[in-house]
Design a protein around this motif. Structure first.
Motif, PDB file in Angstrom:
ATOM      1  N   LEU A 120       0.651  -1.312  -0.078  1.00 38.30           N
ATOM      2  CA  LEU A 120      -0.056   0.039  -0.057  1.00 38.30           C
ATOM      3  C   LEU A 120       0.889   1.294   0.003  1.00 38.30           C
ATOM      4  O   LEU A 120       1.578   1.274   0.895  1.00 38.30           O
ATOM      5  CB  LEU A 120      -0.998  -0.065   1.232  1.00 38.30           C
ATOM      6  CG  LEU A 120      -1.816  -1.104   1.378  1.00 38.30           C
ATOM      7  CD1 LEU A 120      -2.666  -0.790   2.623  1.00 38.30           C
ATOM      8  CD2 LEU A 120      -2.979  -0.928   0.321  1.00 38.30           C
ATOM      9  N   SER A 121       0.774   1.984  -1.250  1.00 39.88           N
ATOM     10  CA  SER A 121       1.589   3.300  -1.108  1.00 39.88           C
ATOM     11  C   SER A 121       0.550   4.241  -1.529  1.00 39.88           C
ATOM     12  O   SER A 121       0.265   4.689  -2.734  1.00 39.88           O
ATOM     13  CB  SER A 121       2.828   3.093  -2.130  1.00 39.88           C
ATOM     14  OG  SER A 121       3.492   4.195  -2.362  1.00 39.88           O
ATOM     15  N   CYS A 122       0.418   5.035  -0.593  1.00 38.85           N
ATOM     16  CA  CYS A 122      -0.579   6.277  -0.718  1.00 38.85           C
ATOM     17  C   CYS A 122      -0.325   7.365   0.508  1.00 38.85           C
ATOM     18  O   CYS A 122       0.212   6.904   1.462  1.00 38.85           O
ATOM     19  CB  CYS A 122      -2.083   5.902  -0.589  1.00 38.85           C
ATOM     20  SG  CYS A 122      -2.459   4.854   0.773  1.00 38.85           S
ATOM     21  N   SER A 123      -0.456   8.595   0.180  1.00 43.89           N
ATOM     22  CA  SER A 123      -0.166   9.632   1.067  1.00 43.89           C
ATOM     23  C   SER A 123      -1.341   9.793   1.994  1.00 43.89           C
ATOM     24  O   SER A 123      -2.752   9.512   1.905  1.00 43.89           O
ATOM     25  CB  SER A 123      -0.078  10.895   0.149  1.00 43.89           C
ATOM     26  OG  SER A 123      -1.282  11.354  -0.362  1.00 43.89           O
ATOM     27  N   SER A 124      -1.042  10.342   3.073  1.00 45.35           N
ATOM     28  CA  SER A 124      -2.109  10.795   4.210  1.00 45.35           C
ATOM     29  C   SER A 124      -2.748  12.031   4.117  1.00 45.35           C
ATOM     30  O   SER A 124      -2.169  12.991   3.434  1.00 45.35           O
ATOM     31  CB  SER A 124      -1.361  10.863   5.454  1.00 45.35           C
ATOM     32  OG  SER A 124      -2.138  11.389   6.476  1.00 45.35           O
ATOM     33  N   PRO A 125      -4.000  12.218   3.734  1.00 44.36           N
ATOM     34  CA  PRO A 125      -4.893  13.386   3.737  1.00 44.36           C
ATOM     35  C   PRO A 125      -4.633  14.358   4.768  1.00 44.36           C
ATOM     36  O   PRO A 125      -4.469  15.670   4.448  1.00 44.36           O
ATOM     37  CB  PRO A 125      -6.305  13.043   3.926  1.00 44.36           C
ATOM     38  CG  PRO A 125      -6.351  11.733   4.899  1.00 44.36           C
ATOM     39  CD  PRO A 125      -4.999  11.065   4.608  1.00 44.36           C
ATOM     40  N   ASN A 126      -3.975  14.027   6.001  1.00 41.02           N
ATOM     41  CA  ASN A 126      -3.513  15.031   7.063  1.00 41.02           C
ATOM     42  C   ASN A 126      -2.089  14.689   7.364  1.00 41.02           C
ATOM     43  O   ASN A 126      -1.961  14.181   8.290  1.00 41.02           O
ATOM     44  CB  ASN A 126      -4.415  14.872   8.027  1.00 41.02           C
ATOM     45  CG  ASN A 126      -5.809  15.386   7.589  1.00 41.02           C
ATOM     46  OD1 ASN A 126      -6.118  16.403   7.128  1.00 41.02           O
ATOM     47  ND2 ASN A 126      -6.918  14.568   7.962  1.00 41.02           N
ATOM     48  N   PRO A 127      -0.942  15.102   6.637  1.00 43.83           N
ATOM     49  CA  PRO A 127       0.466  14.777   6.907  1.00 43.83           C
ATOM     50  C   PRO A 127       0.754  15.291   8.280  1.00 43.83           C
ATOM     51  O   PRO A 127       1.477  14.732   8.874  1.00 43.83           O
ATOM     52  CB  PRO A 127       1.057  15.499   5.948  1.00 43.83           C
ATOM     53  CG  PRO A 127       0.124  15.781   4.839  1.00 43.83           C
ATOM     54  CD  PRO A 127      -1.029  16.074   5.480  1.00 43.83           C
ATOM     55  N   SER A 128       0.191  16.293   9.009  1.00 41.22           N
ATOM     56  CA  SER A 128       0.528  16.681  10.261  1.00 41.22           C
ATOM     57  C   SER A 128       0.177  15.672  11.249  1.00 41.22           C
ATOM     58  O   SER A 128       0.859  15.496  12.548  1.00 41.22           O
ATOM     59  CB  SER A 128      -0.187  17.766  10.723  1.00 41.22           C
ATOM     60  OG  SER A 128      -1.336  17.757  10.574  1.00 41.22           O
ATOM     61  N   THR A 129      -0.796  14.729  10.902  1.00 41.07           N
ATOM     62  CA  THR A 129      -1.006  13.819  11.975  1.00 41.07           C
ATOM     63  C   THR A 129      -0.236  12.568  12.084  1.00 41.07           C
ATOM     64  O   THR A 129      -0.203  11.849  12.777  1.00 41.07           O
ATOM     65  CB  THR A 129      -2.503  13.245  11.999  1.00 41.07           C
ATOM     66  OG1 THR A 129      -2.607  12.773  10.280  1.00 41.07           O
ATOM     67  CG2 THR A 129      -3.469  14.281  11.548  1.00 41.07           C
ATOM     68  N   GLY A 130       0.964  12.471  11.013  1.00 40.25           N
ATOM     69  CA  GLY A 130       1.960  11.520  11.100  1.00 40.25           C
ATOM     70  C   GLY A 130       1.376  10.338  10.149  1.00 40.25           C
ATOM     71  O   GLY A 130       2.130   9.318  10.221  1.00 40.25           O
ATOM     72  N   GLY A 131       0.334  10.524   9.237  1.00 40.56           N
ATOM     73  CA  GLY A 131       0.218   9.151   8.208  1.00 40.56           C
ATOM     74  C   GLY A 131      -1.265   8.662   8.824  1.00 40.56           C
ATOM     75  O   GLY A 131      -1.912   8.951   9.788  1.00 40.56           O
ATOM     76  N   TYR A 132      -1.667   7.926   8.008  1.00 39.86           N
ATOM     77  CA  TYR A 132      -3.096   7.215   8.132  1.00 39.86           C
ATOM     78  C   TYR A 132      -2.646   5.997   9.015  1.00 39.86           C
ATOM     79  O   TYR A 132      -1.523   5.481   9.041  1.00 39.86           O
ATOM     80  CB  TYR A 132      -3.850   6.744   6.886  1.00 39.86           C
ATOM     81  CG  TYR A 132      -2.877   5.857   6.096  1.00 39.86           C
ATOM     82  CD1 TYR A 132      -3.043   4.301   6.146  1.00 39.86           C
ATOM     83  CD2 TYR A 132      -1.832   6.307   5.063  1.00 39.86           C
ATOM     84  CE1 TYR A 132      -2.365   3.345   5.468  1.00 39.86           C
ATOM     85  CE2 TYR A 132      -1.260   5.411   4.259  1.00 39.86           C
ATOM     86  CZ  TYR A 132      -1.576   4.038   4.474  1.00 39.86           C
ATOM     87  OH  TYR A 132      -0.688   3.085   3.823  1.00 39.86           O
ATOM     88  N   LYS A 133      -3.560   5.529   9.764  1.00 39.42           N
ATOM     89  CA  LYS A 133      -3.575   4.580  10.495  1.00 39.42           C
ATOM     90  C   LYS A 133      -4.059   3.177   9.972  1.00 39.42           C
ATOM     91  O   LYS A 133      -5.082   3.018   9.533  1.00 39.42           O
ATOM     92  CB  LYS A 133      -4.476   4.850  11.887  1.00 39.42           C
ATOM     93  CG  LYS A 133      -4.162   3.664  12.966  1.00 39.42           C
ATOM     94  CD  LYS A 133      -4.777   4.259  14.465  1.00 39.42           C
ATOM     95  CE  LYS A 133      -4.527   2.943  15.516  1.00 39.42           C
ATOM     96  NZ  LYS A 133      -4.867   3.395  16.828  1.00 39.42           N
TER      97      LYS A 133
END
Length: 438
Positions: A120-133
């Motif tokens: 799985l290679s996708c970006s987090s919609p909120n990078p400030s949160t440290g990524g998706y869980k």
């Protein structure tokens, strides 16, 4: 002509089901779906292929990322809805794709399908949160053999018992829990390949205990590295960020099987620091002529971002060469900033004096290949090439790859000088590749 066409069509139609499956596995999923028009026998074959790959080749690159992402997820959902059979491999890695609830649902679905290879290679919609869980259901996918995750929060739940079949793990830009290496890795007893690239959240101490680990790639900031138990580890790449660190010299004693070693400038600087002091005098006293542990198994040494502008780095370079008597391939990548360029002259460089003073004449007896990347045409490079040609009886290729926009006059003088050097190996060949040629 008609008979020939009919005969060809019959051959395709009459292929055994297992052969058709092998063919479809090697096709992009879009092309695999198109095979449904070949014949009635082929119509539903693609619906049971065990490997599903949705990558940049699958997605049409458009400027409207949001619309494209919705279309991609709709296609993935539809494919999974009609898919019939086990899914051993699943890859979703599309440039610009952001994590969404649908991906979480897909992870839960795949965990129940016995997936063995997941990327799985996708970006987090909120990078400030440290990524998706990552959904906890992933940690119940006990058939996993290969796991590749990007930009996620990787936190195993308390009930996680381990991935007993996992052999390959790659984490990129992930947030890891404190104590990750101490607590998680022992729960993956069959791990053979580990890559940790620019991850955060873990403690500054890295401790590796993996009895079957063969390859390890690390790009990170660490205070301390310890290979507690890695008897089979043969390929190591350490690209560390600037930091204070304890003595790195003992590290090699815990790598008895080391065959291929990739390091950057900061690691070599850490190797020189030893006692943590940063004064030039303490550095020079600490760097030994040879490491306490001779690297008998080491055949490939790759050093990047080198700056031969001080005695510290030059002594570390010579130390590693002297400690690796069976090197077959040596690569040096210069730190390509023009300010570090020192023009060629008739004076002997300090690195050449070190090599000759330390009696390195016998240390390159097995060398076959020497490479200089990001060449500046500097005196130190000429002296390195001169030394290799004069002392390596088995060297076959010397590759020179210059920086971009290398000054033509300097380039011409550089090559003319290299061609003058005497060669102890009759087969030695200097190969010069410009940037636009590789």
């Amino acid at each position: 002509m008609k008979r020939v066409c009919e005969s060809s069509a019959d051959r395709i139609t009459d292929l055994p089901a297992d052969v058709i499956q092998r063919i479809l596995v090697f096709l992009p999923i879009k092309d695999a779906a198109k095979t449904s028009i070949l014949s009635r026998k082929w119509r539903h074959q693609w619906l049971s292929i065990p490997q599903l790959v949705f990558d940049n080749g699958f997605a049409q690159l458009k400027s409207d990322f949001e619309a494209r992402s919705k279309l991609i997820m709709l296609s993935v959902y539809r494919t999974l809805l009609v898919h019939d059979g086990p899914i051993t491999k699943f890859e979703l890695s599309v440039l610009g794709l952001e994590f969404c609830d649908e991906i979480e649902h897909i992870v839960r679905y795949l965990s129940s399908k016995g997936v063995q290879d997941l990327k799985l290679s996708c970006s987090s919609p909120n990078p400030s949160t440290g990524g998706y869980k990552i959904h906890t259901s992933l940690f119940s996918a006990l058939n996993l053999k290969s796991l590749n995750l990007n930009s996620c929060v990787f936190t195993p739940p308390t009930w996680f018992v381990g991935f007993s079949k996992l052999t390959n793990l790659k984490l990129v830009d992930a947030a890891l829990p404190d104590g990750f290496f101490v607590d998680f890795l022992p729960k993956c007893p069959m791990l053979e390949c580990l890559e940790v690239i620019e991850c955060s959240g873990h403690s500054d101490k890295l401790e590796i205990a993996a009895p079957f680990l063969k390859s390890f790639n690390l790009e990170a900031y660490f205070m301390e590295i310890c290979f507690k138990h890695a008897p089979l580890l043969s390929v190591v790449a350490l690209h560390l960020s600037e930091a204070d660190t304890p003595d790195m010299v003992p590290l090699f004693a815990s790598l008895p099987a080391l065959q291929e070693f990739h390091v950057n400038y900061d690691f070599l600087r850490f190797l020189a620091h030893g006692d943590g002091e940063t004064t030039d005098s303490s550095l020079l006293k600490h760097v030994p002529a040879r490491l306490p542990t001779t690297l008998h198994q080491l055949t490939v040494l790759h050093m990047t971002d080198l700056v031969f502008d001080n005695s510290e780095m030059e002594r570390v370079f010579v130390c590693l060469i002297m400690s690796s008597p069976n090197l077959r391939s040596l690569t040096v990548q210069r730190f390509s900033i023009e300010e570090y360029y020192q023009p060629a002259n008739d004076e002997v460089s300090s690195i050449r004096r070190l090599l000759e003073a330390e009696d390195c004449l016998a240390c390159l007896q097995h060398l076959r290949e020497f490479t200089i990347l990001q060449s500046l045409g500097a005196q130190v490079e000429m002296d390195l090439v001169r030394f290799v040609l004069a002392t390596a009886p088995l060297v076959r290729f010397i590759h020179i790859m210059p920086i971009h926009n290398f000054d033509p006059k300097r380039e011409k003088d550089f090559m003319r000088e290299l061609m003058r050097y005497k060669r102890v190996s009759k087969e030695a060949e200097i190969i010069y590749n410009r940037v636009d040629e590789y």
